[in-house]
Design a protein around this motif. Structure first.
Motif, PDB file in Angstrom:
ATOM      1  N   VAL A 155      -3.467  -8.938 -11.436  1.00  0.00           N
ATOM      2  CA  VAL A 155      -3.991  -7.693 -10.890  1.00  0.00           C
ATOM      3  C   VAL A 155      -4.646  -7.946  -9.546  1.00  0.00           C
ATOM      4  N   VAL A 156      -4.256  -7.173  -8.552  1.00  0.00           N
ATOM      5  CA  VAL A 156      -4.950  -7.156  -7.268  1.00  0.00           C
ATOM      6  C   VAL A 156      -6.040  -6.104  -7.399  1.00  0.00           C
ATOM      7  N   GLU A 157      -7.261  -6.547  -7.593  1.00  0.00           N
ATOM      8  CA  GLU A 157      -8.349  -5.623  -7.909  1.00  0.00           C
ATOM      9  C   GLU A 157      -8.919  -4.956  -6.660  1.00  0.00           C
ATOM     10  N   LEU A 158      -9.542  -3.810  -6.889  1.00  0.00           N
ATOM     11  CA  LEU A 158     -10.186  -3.062  -5.819  1.00  0.00           C
ATOM     12  C   LEU A 158     -11.214  -3.923  -5.102  1.00  0.00           C
ATOM     13  N   ASP A 159     -11.244  -3.804  -3.782  1.00  0.00           N
ATOM     14  CA  ASP A 159     -12.202  -4.567  -2.996  1.00  0.00           C
ATOM     15  C   ASP A 159     -13.598  -3.988  -3.180  1.00  0.00           C
ATOM     16  N   SER A 160     -14.582  -4.851  -3.417  1.00  0.00           N
ATOM     17  CA  SER A 160     -15.941  -4.387  -3.709  1.00  0.00           C
ATOM     18  C   SER A 160     -16.557  -3.596  -2.558  1.00  0.00           C
ATOM     19  N   SER A 161     -16.041  -3.760  -1.350  1.00  0.00           N
ATOM     20  CA  SER A 161     -16.574  -3.016  -0.207  1.00  0.00           C
ATOM     21  C   SER A 161     -16.245  -1.528  -0.279  1.00  0.00           C
ATOM     22  N   CYS A 162     -15.353  -1.141  -1.197  1.00  0.00           N
ATOM     23  CA  CYS A 162     -14.924   0.253  -1.278  1.00  0.00           C
ATOM     24  C   CYS A 162     -15.823   1.104  -2.166  1.00  0.00           C
ATOM     25  N   VAL A 163     -16.727   0.476  -2.916  1.00  0.00           N
ATOM     26  CA  VAL A 163     -17.559   1.241  -3.847  1.00  0.00           C
ATOM     27  C   VAL A 163     -19.033   1.069  -3.513  1.00  0.00           C
ATOM     28  N   ASP A 164     -19.821   2.074  -3.915  1.00  0.00           N
ATOM     29  CA  ASP A 164     -21.265   2.019  -3.669  1.00  0.00           C
ATOM     30  C   ASP A 164     -21.973   1.327  -4.829  1.00  0.00           C
ATOM     31  N   SER A 165     -23.281   1.288  -4.776  1.00  0.00           N
ATOM     32  CA  SER A 165     -24.059   0.558  -5.777  1.00  0.00           C
ATOM     33  C   SER A 165     -23.978   1.201  -7.158  1.00  0.00           C
ATOM     34  N   ILE A 220       7.569  -7.112  -8.246  1.00  0.00           N
ATOM     35  CA  ILE A 220       7.444  -5.658  -8.183  1.00  0.00           C
ATOM     36  C   ILE A 220       5.979  -5.318  -8.410  1.00  0.00           C
ATOM     37  N   GLY A 221       5.398  -4.554  -7.466  1.00  0.00           N
ATOM     38  CA  GLY A 221       4.016  -4.123  -7.589  1.00  0.00           C
ATOM     39  C   GLY A 221       3.949  -2.733  -8.199  1.00  0.00           C
ATOM     40  N   PHE A 222       3.009  -2.548  -9.108  1.00  0.00           N
ATOM     41  CA  PHE A 222       2.894  -1.276  -9.821  1.00  0.00           C
ATOM     42  C   PHE A 222       1.448  -0.816  -9.773  1.00  0.00           C
ATOM     43  N   SER A 223       1.230   0.452  -9.437  1.00  0.00           N
ATOM     44  CA  SER A 223      -0.145   0.938  -9.273  1.00  0.00           C
ATOM     45  C   SER A 223      -0.532   1.971 -10.326  1.00  0.00           C
ATOM     46  N   GLY A 224       0.216   2.044 -11.421  1.00  0.00           N
ATOM     47  CA  GLY A 224      -0.031   3.097 -12.392  1.00  0.00           C
ATOM     48  C   GLY A 224      -1.154   2.897 -13.391  1.00  0.00           C
ATOM     49  N   PRO A 225      -1.225   1.737 -14.050  1.00  0.00           N
ATOM     50  CA  PRO A 225      -2.072   1.671 -15.249  1.00  0.00           C
ATOM     51  C   PRO A 225      -3.576   1.694 -15.020  1.00  0.00           C
ATOM     52  N   LEU A 226      -4.050   1.412 -13.815  1.00  0.00           N
ATOM     53  CA  LEU A 226      -5.489   1.386 -13.573  1.00  0.00           C
ATOM     54  C   LEU A 226      -6.011   2.656 -12.893  1.00  0.00           C
ATOM     55  N   ASN A 227      -5.196   3.704 -12.895  1.00  0.00           N
ATOM     56  CA  ASN A 227      -5.679   4.995 -12.404  1.00  0.00           C
ATOM     57  C   ASN A 227      -6.380   5.702 -13.566  1.00  0.00           C
ATOM     58  N   THR A 228      -7.684   5.582 -13.618  1.00  0.00           N
ATOM     59  CA  THR A 228      -8.446   6.109 -14.753  1.00  0.00           C
ATOM     60  C   THR A 228      -8.729   7.599 -14.654  1.00  0.00           C
ATOM     61  N   ALA A 229      -8.468   8.207 -13.496  1.00  0.00           N
ATOM     62  CA  ALA A 229      -8.831   9.615 -13.278  1.00  0.00           C
ATOM     63  C   ALA A 229      -8.146  10.539 -14.263  1.00  0.00           C
ATOM     64  N   VAL A 237      11.932  -9.332 -13.611  1.00  0.00           N
ATOM     65  CA  VAL A 237      11.233  -9.488 -12.327  1.00  0.00           C
ATOM     66  C   VAL A 237       9.730  -9.613 -12.601  1.00  0.00           C
ATOM     67  N   PRO A 238       9.060 -10.592 -11.989  1.00  0.00           N
ATOM     68  CA  PRO A 238       7.599 -10.663 -12.151  1.00  0.00           C
ATOM     69  C   PRO A 238       6.930  -9.389 -11.634  1.00  0.00           C
ATOM     70  N   VAL A 239       5.894  -8.962 -12.327  1.00  0.00           N
ATOM     71  CA  VAL A 239       5.188  -7.720 -11.985  1.00  0.00           C
ATOM     72  C   VAL A 239       3.718  -8.032 -11.718  1.00  0.00           C
ATOM     73  N   PHE A 240       3.171  -7.405 -10.682  1.00  0.00           N
ATOM     74  CA  PHE A 240       1.729  -7.424 -10.489  1.00  0.00           C
ATOM     75  C   PHE A 240       1.241  -5.990 -10.369  1.00  0.00           C
ATOM     76  N   VAL A 241      -0.017  -5.770 -10.709  1.00  0.00           N
ATOM     77  CA  VAL A 241      -0.596  -4.430 -10.689  1.00  0.00           C
ATOM     78  C   VAL A 241      -1.602  -4.327  -9.549  1.00  0.00           C
ATOM     79  N   ILE A 242      -1.549  -3.223  -8.827  1.00  0.00           N
ATOM     80  CA  ILE A 242      -2.470  -2.945  -7.724  1.00  0.00           C
ATOM     81  C   ILE A 242      -3.501  -1.934  -8.208  1.00  0.00           C
ATOM     82  N   ASP A 243      -4.750  -2.239  -7.978  1.00  0.00           N
ATOM     83  CA  ASP A 243      -5.823  -1.371  -8.445  1.00  0.00           C
ATOM     84  C   ASP A 243      -5.758   0.009  -7.806  1.00  0.00           C
ATOM     85  N   ALA A 244      -6.281   0.996  -8.527  1.00  0.00           N
ATOM     86  CA  ALA A 244      -6.343   2.376  -8.055  1.00  0.00           C
ATOM     87  C   ALA A 244      -7.765   2.706  -7.612  1.00  0.00           C
ATOM     88  N   PRO A 245      -7.954   3.775  -6.846  1.00  0.00           N
ATOM     89  CA  PRO A 245      -9.319   4.174  -6.469  1.00  0.00           C
ATOM     90  C   PRO A 245     -10.172   4.450  -7.702  1.00  0.00           C
TER      91      PRO A 245
END
Length: 214
Positions: A150-160, A45-54, A103-111
């Motif tokens: 954790v499936v972390e955010l791809d570095s191509s999505c952020v600026d310097s 089960i993939g969960f995208s909640g905990p890394l939404n820092t906004a 069920v094993p859980v993985f987390v998907i990074d948020a914007p």
């Protein structure tokens, strides 16, 4: 499947039923009445909640309560800031812990933050970036302790500067912190790659295993 609005995630919107979490919030139950959902055979089960820092850094409280080492009317120590972060994310982490029993859980990074979010102008880019990093570091540490990959955010999505690139802004101009379908496709590809790798390992992820960004 979205549970509902994120501001409720810091409250106890579920009850621990041993092998599952029963959703007790009236609005959330319109989407799901329990997690894991009944009647399914789930590998992950993939969960995208905990890394939404906004939800945290956009608070106008940080105009008054400045995180150390920034100046403000009242300065929060790192311990006080960490306690506030823990209070914001603990319910989500507890929910993941319940789901993980069956069920094993993985987390998907948020914007990450967008530089043109109004909070950046009112609180300051440096403060927003700092709050995002401290929040993220704490949650990643807690997930590692729980052996949740954790499936972390791809570095191509952020600026310097560590802000999301404008090309990933949500299609709705009034949505100032979610990302768009292009970002979703990138993250789905990373999630699929993670799951494929997990399948090759016999659906077993080593303790503390985490998918690196990039």
């Amino acid at each position: 499947n979205a549970l509902g609005r994120g501001h409720k995630m810091r409250s106890r919107f579920f009850e621990d039923r041993g092998d599952h979490a029963e959703i007790i919030d009236v609005d959330f139950r319109k989407r799901l009445d329990r997690l894991p959902p009944a009647g399914g055979d789930y590998d992950w089960i993939g969960f995208s909640g905990p890394l939404n820092t906004a939800r945290f850094w956009r608070s106008q409280d940080f105009q008054v309560f400045a995180p150390y080492p920034f100046k403000g009317e009242q300065v929060l120590s790192l311990n006080a800031l960490t306690a506030a972060i823990e209070g914001d994310v603990r319910c989500i982490l507890d929910l993941i812990g319940i789901i993980k029993r069956s069920v094993p859980v993985f987390v998907i990074d948020a914007p990450w933050p967008f530089a043109d979010h109004p909070a950046v102008a009112s609180i300051g880019a440096d403060r927003v970036g700092y709050l995002h990093r401290v929040y993220r570091k704490h949650v990643l540490s807690e997930l590692s302790k729980m052996n949740v990959p954790v499936v972390e955010l791809d570095s191509s999505c952020v600026d310097s500067e560590g802000f999301m690139k404008k090309q990933f802004r949500h299609e709705n101009p009034n949505d100032i912190y979610h990302a768009n379908a292009e970002f979703g496709r990138i993250m789905l590809k990373k999630a699929i790659a993670f799951l494929a790798g997990a399948a090759e390992r016999g659906l077993a992820v080593a303790d503390g295993d985490r998918l690196a960004s990039g």
